[in-house]
Design a protein around this motif. Structure first.
Motif, PDB file in Angstrom:
ATOM      1  N   LEU A  16       0.848  -1.189   0.000  1.00  0.00           N
ATOM      2  CA  LEU A  16       0.000   0.000   0.000  1.00  0.00           C
ATOM      3  C   LEU A  16       0.884   1.241   0.000  1.00  0.00           C
ATOM      4  O   LEU A  16       1.935   1.270   0.651  1.00  0.00           O
ATOM      5  CB  LEU A  16      -0.913   0.010   1.232  1.00  0.00           C
ATOM      6  CG  LEU A  16      -1.813  -1.207   1.411  1.00  0.00           C
ATOM      7  CD1 LEU A  16      -1.313  -2.051   2.579  1.00  0.00           C
ATOM      8  CD2 LEU A  16      -3.244  -0.794   1.663  1.00  0.00           C
ATOM      9  N   GLU A  17       0.447   2.258  -0.718  1.00  0.00           N
ATOM     10  CA  GLU A  17       1.184   3.516  -0.772  1.00  0.00           C
ATOM     11  C   GLU A  17       0.448   4.575   0.046  1.00  0.00           C
ATOM     12  O   GLU A  17      -0.765   4.741  -0.101  1.00  0.00           O
ATOM     13  CB  GLU A  17       1.349   3.980  -2.216  1.00  0.00           C
ATOM     14  CG  GLU A  17       2.220   3.058  -3.052  1.00  0.00           C
ATOM     15  CD  GLU A  17       2.478   3.612  -4.444  1.00  0.00           C
ATOM     16  OE1 GLU A  17       1.784   4.594  -4.833  1.00  0.00           O
ATOM     17  OE2 GLU A  17       3.362   3.080  -5.135  1.00  0.00           O
ATOM     18  N   VAL A  18       1.193   5.263   0.902  1.00  0.00           N
ATOM     19  CA  VAL A  18       0.620   6.347   1.696  1.00  0.00           C
ATOM     20  C   VAL A  18       1.511   7.571   1.562  1.00  0.00           C
ATOM     21  O   VAL A  18       2.691   7.473   1.238  1.00  0.00           O
ATOM     22  CB  VAL A  18       0.464   5.946   3.181  1.00  0.00           C
ATOM     23  CG1 VAL A  18      -0.471   4.757   3.331  1.00  0.00           C
ATOM     24  CG2 VAL A  18       1.819   5.655   3.828  1.00  0.00           C
ATOM     25  N   THR A  19       0.914   8.718   1.815  1.00  0.00           N
ATOM     26  CA  THR A  19       1.644   9.987   1.752  1.00  0.00           C
ATOM     27  C   THR A  19       1.795  10.547   3.151  1.00  0.00           C
ATOM     28  O   THR A  19       0.784  10.786   3.828  1.00  0.00           O
ATOM     29  CB  THR A  19       0.888  10.996   0.874  1.00  0.00           C
ATOM     30  OG1 THR A  19       0.741  10.461  -0.442  1.00  0.00           O
ATOM     31  CG2 THR A  19       1.643  12.315   0.802  1.00  0.00           C
ATOM     32  N   PRO A  20       3.012  10.753   3.642  1.00  0.00           N
ATOM     33  CA  PRO A  20       3.180  11.300   4.991  1.00  0.00           C
ATOM     34  C   PRO A  20       2.697  12.744   5.052  1.00  0.00           C
ATOM     35  O   PRO A  20       2.795  13.489   4.062  1.00  0.00           O
ATOM     36  CB  PRO A  20       4.683  11.195   5.228  1.00  0.00           C
ATOM     37  CG  PRO A  20       5.294  11.167   3.868  1.00  0.00           C
ATOM     38  CD  PRO A  20       4.296  10.486   2.976  1.00  0.00           C
ATOM     39  N   PRO A  21       2.180  13.189   6.201  1.00  0.00           N
ATOM     40  CA  PRO A  21       1.587  14.533   6.294  1.00  0.00           C
ATOM     41  C   PRO A  21       2.589  15.664   6.124  1.00  0.00           C
ATOM     42  O   PRO A  21       2.228  16.752   5.684  1.00  0.00           O
ATOM     43  CB  PRO A  21       0.962  14.542   7.693  1.00  0.00           C
ATOM     44  CG  PRO A  21       1.717  13.500   8.462  1.00  0.00           C
ATOM     45  CD  PRO A  21       2.067  12.435   7.466  1.00  0.00           C
ATOM     46  N   HIS A  22       3.859  15.406   6.419  1.00  0.00           N
ATOM     47  CA  HIS A  22       4.861  16.476   6.354  1.00  0.00           C
ATOM     48  C   HIS A  22       5.417  16.668   4.947  1.00  0.00           C
ATOM     49  O   HIS A  22       6.114  17.649   4.691  1.00  0.00           O
ATOM     50  CB  HIS A  22       6.020  16.153   7.305  1.00  0.00           C
ATOM     51  CG  HIS A  22       6.779  14.920   6.901  1.00  0.00           C
ATOM     52  ND1 HIS A  22       6.344  13.656   7.218  1.00  0.00           N
ATOM     53  CD2 HIS A  22       7.915  14.760   6.178  1.00  0.00           C
ATOM     54  CE1 HIS A  22       7.195  12.772   6.724  1.00  0.00           C
ATOM     55  NE2 HIS A  22       8.149  13.409   6.088  1.00  0.00           N
ATOM     56  N   ALA A  23       5.133  15.713   4.026  1.00  0.00           N
ATOM     57  CA  ALA A  23       5.737  15.773   2.696  1.00  0.00           C
ATOM     58  C   ALA A  23       4.732  15.285   1.660  1.00  0.00           C
ATOM     59  O   ALA A  23       4.732  14.105   1.288  1.00  0.00           O
ATOM     60  CB  ALA A  23       7.009  14.914   2.652  1.00  0.00           C
ATOM     61  N   PRO A  24       3.839  16.155   1.176  1.00  0.00           N
ATOM     62  CA  PRO A  24       2.761  15.747   0.272  1.00  0.00           C
ATOM     63  C   PRO A  24       3.227  15.041  -0.997  1.00  0.00           C
ATOM     64  O   PRO A  24       2.489  14.238  -1.560  1.00  0.00           O
ATOM     65  CB  PRO A  24       2.064  17.079  -0.059  1.00  0.00           C
ATOM     66  CG  PRO A  24       2.389  17.967   1.103  1.00  0.00           C
ATOM     67  CD  PRO A  24       3.763  17.578   1.560  1.00  0.00           C
ATOM     68  N   GLY A  25       4.438  15.290  -1.451  1.00  0.00           N
ATOM     69  CA  GLY A  25       4.906  14.646  -2.679  1.00  0.00           C
ATOM     70  C   GLY A  25       5.634  13.337  -2.455  1.00  0.00           C
ATOM     71  O   GLY A  25       6.107  12.718  -3.408  1.00  0.00           O
ATOM     72  N   THR A  26       5.725  12.898  -1.216  1.00  0.00           N
ATOM     73  CA  THR A  26       6.481  11.696  -0.877  1.00  0.00           C
ATOM     74  C   THR A  26       5.554  10.497  -0.747  1.00  0.00           C
ATOM     75  O   THR A  26       4.427  10.621  -0.283  1.00  0.00           O
ATOM     76  CB  THR A  26       7.231  11.908   0.458  1.00  0.00           C
ATOM     77  OG1 THR A  26       8.107  13.028   0.333  1.00  0.00           O
ATOM     78  CG2 THR A  26       8.047  10.681   0.833  1.00  0.00           C
ATOM     79  N   ILE A  27       6.035   9.329  -1.163  1.00  0.00           N
ATOM     80  CA  ILE A  27       5.279   8.093  -1.033  1.00  0.00           C
ATOM     81  C   ILE A  27       6.027   7.147  -0.095  1.00  0.00           C
ATOM     82  O   ILE A  27       7.230   6.918  -0.262  1.00  0.00           O
ATOM     83  CB  ILE A  27       5.076   7.401  -2.394  1.00  0.00           C
ATOM     84  CG1 ILE A  27       4.242   8.284  -3.327  1.00  0.00           C
ATOM     85  CG2 ILE A  27       4.420   6.031  -2.215  1.00  0.00           C
ATOM     86  CD1 ILE A  27       2.820   8.494  -2.854  1.00  0.00           C
ATOM     87  N   TRP A  28       5.323   6.616   0.897  1.00  0.00           N
ATOM     88  CA  TRP A  28       5.843   5.532   1.722  1.00  0.00           C
ATOM     89  C   TRP A  28       5.115   4.254   1.325  1.00  0.00           C
ATOM     90  O   TRP A  28       3.882   4.232   1.227  1.00  0.00           O
ATOM     91  CB  TRP A  28       5.615   5.793   3.209  1.00  0.00           C
ATOM     92  CG  TRP A  28       6.452   6.881   3.799  1.00  0.00           C
ATOM     93  CD1 TRP A  28       7.473   7.557   3.210  1.00  0.00           C
ATOM     94  CD2 TRP A  28       6.330   7.411   5.122  1.00  0.00           C
ATOM     95  NE1 TRP A  28       8.003   8.481   4.071  1.00  0.00           N
ATOM     96  CE2 TRP A  28       7.316   8.410   5.263  1.00  0.00           C
ATOM     97  CE3 TRP A  28       5.477   7.146   6.195  1.00  0.00           C
ATOM     98  CZ2 TRP A  28       7.477   9.139   6.437  1.00  0.00           C
ATOM     99  CZ3 TRP A  28       5.635   7.868   7.371  1.00  0.00           C
ATOM    100  CH2 TRP A  28       6.629   8.850   7.491  1.00  0.00           C
TER     101      TRP A  28
END
Length: 318
Positions: free
Chosen positions: A6-18
């Protein structure tokens, strides 16, 4: 079992995928309407829920007819290990919120579910609590090993950690800086009730320990504040180990369910019919104890009673 990503976006970095790793379990036949989202605690990953033999929670839940998604939270297990300071409790809450949204909409790998129940352990319970308070996206909560009172061993929890990269179980993996785990041999002292865990399960407990990014440890205080619990408005079952020495103490005894409800009811003021179950002969890490199947049964009886519209048929052959 199906391994999913699953891909999520951390709240501090909208363009980042975890990228998070999880296992999806489905009972035989058509996918049920309800999925249980399993959230492990500090220094644990999804293997906490799949202990061998009767200690495996997943096996019990699927036999009851539920779908299960056992998740490795950010920075744990096979999920992505971001910089430790970015992997905060806040980031975990937002990641879980995005996972819940995916469970409701579905993907090519994951069916869409009408009901999502979070089942947490310790820090995982706290993350589920914060998500429910903030996003109101869950239908019920089963919160294990978490109450609003610290036990006598709580001050020893932080000193029990050391760098994960040098740990004999986890090393020599090159974890990012400030990723920690429990020092060798301390899990049994902190998390187990002496005499309540078979030797092979105690060994499994040590062998399956996972990482904790420092960012989680530095931001946990948000979980223990009274405000979030007061915002939860769905059914909640609290499950405590009779001899948990990390949580419970002072004015709160974890030896009787009624005492847990009386104390925690001061926090969960909007929860309809707060209930508790105390697992006998168990400490903090409930699932490795010999009595663990008792709380599995109690939780599913509670779910069928408090959320009957979401109760699945039992799996074929069970």
């Amino acid at each position: 079992m199906t391994a999913v990503s699953l891909e999520v976006t951390p709240p501090h970095a909208p363009g980042t995928i975890w990228r998070l790793s999880a296992d999806l379990y489905l009972p035989p036949g058509e996918p049920p309407r309800t999925v249980q989202l399993l959230l492990p605690g500090l220094t644990y990953d999804r293997r906490y829920w799949t202990a061998p033999g009767t200690a495996g929670y997943v096996r019990h839940a699927v036999a009851e007819g539920y779908a299960v998604l056992a998740l490795d939270r950010p920075g744990t297990g096979a999920s992505e290990h971001p910089p430790a300071d970015e992997c905060s409790v806040e980031a975990n809450v937002e990641a879980v919120h995005q996972v819940i949204r995916t469970l409701r909409t579905g993907t090519a790998e994951i069916p869409a579910f009408s009901y999502v129940v979070a089942v947490g352990h310790s820090l995982g319970s706290g993350i589920a609590l914060l998500d429910a308070a903030r996003h109101h996206d869950l239908d019920a909560l089963v919160l294990t090993s978490l109450v609003h009172a610290f036990g006598p061993l709580y001050p020893e929890a932080a000193p029990a950690l050391h760098p994960a990269s040098g740990d004999p179980v986890l090393g020599p993996t090159a974890f990012p800086e400030n990723y920690l785990t429990t020092k060798p041999g301390l899990r049994s002292r902190l998390y187990e009730h002496e005499g309540g865990v078979d030797p092979e399960l105690s060994a499994y407990h040590e062998e399956t320990k996972s990482t904790v990014p420092l960012g989680e440890g530095l931001t946990m205080d948000a979980i223990y504040q009274p405000g979030p619990a007061a915002e939860v408005d769905v059914p909640v079952l609290l499950v405590a180990g009779q001899y948990d020495r990390l949580f419970g103490g002072g004015d709160l005894s974890t030896e009787q369910a009624g005492e847990v409800v009386a104390y925690e009811g001061k926090f969960y003021t909007a929860v309809p019919g707060l209930e508790a179950y105390v697992l006998p002969d168990a400490a903090h890490s409930l699932n490795v104890h010999r009595t663990a199947p008792r709380w599995y049964a109690a939780a599913h009886e509670w779910l069928a009673r408090r959320l009957p519209q979401a109760a699945p048929r039992r799996a074929v052959g069970n």
